[in-house]
Design an enzyme around this catalytic site. Structure first.
Site, PDB file in Angstrom:
ATOM      1  N   GLU A 135       0.843  -1.195   0.000  1.00 34.64           N
ATOM      2  CA  GLU A 135       0.000   0.000   0.000  1.00 34.64           C
ATOM      3  C   GLU A 135       0.883   1.251   0.000  1.00 34.64           C
ATOM      4  OE1 GLU A 135      -3.199   0.689  -0.136  1.00 34.64           O
ATOM      5  OE2 GLU A 135      -4.326  -1.066   0.598  1.00 34.64           O
ATOM      6  N   HIS A 177      -3.729  -2.983  -8.228  1.00 34.55           N
ATOM      7  CA  HIS A 177      -4.954  -3.572  -7.682  1.00 34.55           C
ATOM      8  C   HIS A 177      -6.047  -3.611  -8.740  1.00 34.55           C
ATOM      9  CE1 HIS A 177      -7.808  -3.669  -3.935  1.00 34.55           C
ATOM     10  NE2 HIS A 177      -7.823  -4.787  -4.617  1.00 34.55           N
ATOM     11  N   ASP A 187      -7.117   1.580  -8.039  1.00 29.83           N
ATOM     12  CA  ASP A 187      -5.753   1.952  -7.654  1.00 29.83           C
ATOM     13  C   ASP A 187      -4.706   1.056  -8.330  1.00 29.83           C
ATOM     14  OD1 ASP A 187      -7.040   0.039  -5.818  1.00 29.83           O
ATOM     15  OD2 ASP A 187      -5.208   0.116  -4.632  1.00 29.83           O
TER      16      ASP A 187
END
Length: 204
Positions: A135, A177, A187
């Site tokens: 992330e 993603h 994303d």
């Protein structure tokens, strides 16, 4: 970030039963040496990372790559601040986690789930079992969050993961993603510079 319940079929679920937060002593965002975030901090797989463990209720205990091969690195954007993302991963009710979280301002890396375990990040169980999730703090429509420091530190992390698991350093194996089948996420979004990122991974 995937907040949907991203759980394996019950016959394949191997969860730790302790629901307490594993990182009560870790300070989210603190620049502490790896392995010294507090008495309850876990070890890290990437030496430059700080241990900031996710709740044990938010990932599947495993023994990868023996149980599952690791074939992909999946790039995410949090749609949250770094601090709020840490809180989400540490909240057992959220049912979501990530292996690594990269901070925008300085590229600081938190390891939230050990690589041997299956983080719940992709929205697709098969991809969860075969990937490392990273992330990045920010929002898909705010490119100012994608700083040089973030790119540099994330690329070095991805290069390390690829080298350790024999993952080709290309766009077929380092994916967004948005590219995971069966999900509705966008994303890392249109402002993520894939050409720059893959080049940096290969020269890290």
């Amino acid at each position: 970030m995937d907040r949907a319940r991203d759980l394996p079929h019950p016959s394949r679920r191997r969860l730790l039963q302790a629901g307490a937060l594993a990182a009560a002593a870790a300070v989210p965002g603190a620049l502490l040496p790896a392995g010294r975030a507090g008495a309850q901090a876990q070890a890290v797989d990437y030496p430059a990372a700080q241990s900031v463990p996710a709740s044990t209720s938010n990932y599947t205990v495993s023994n990868r790559p023996s149980t599952y091969p690791v074939d992909y690195v999946i790039i995410h954007v949090t749609q949250e601040t770094y601090a709020d993302a840490v809180k989400i991963f540490q909240n057992p009710a959220k049912q979501v986690s990530i292996h690594y979280l990269v901070r925008s301002a300085d590229g600081h890396i938190a390891q939230c789930v050990r690589e041997k375990n299956v983080a719940w990040h992709a929205g697709n169980w098969d991809y969860n079992t075969r990937s490392i999730g990273i992330e990045h703090e920010g929002w898909v429509d705010q490119p100012e969050y994608f700083t040089d420091a973030m790119y540099e530190q994330s690329a070095a992390l991805t290069a390390s993961v690829c080298a350790r698991y024999g993952i080709p350093m290309d766009r077929e194996h380092i994916i967004g993603h948005v590219e995971v089948p069966g999900t509705d996420h966008t994303d890392p979004g249109p402002y993520w510079d894939w050409s720059r990122y893959i080049r940096m991974v290969n020269f890290a």
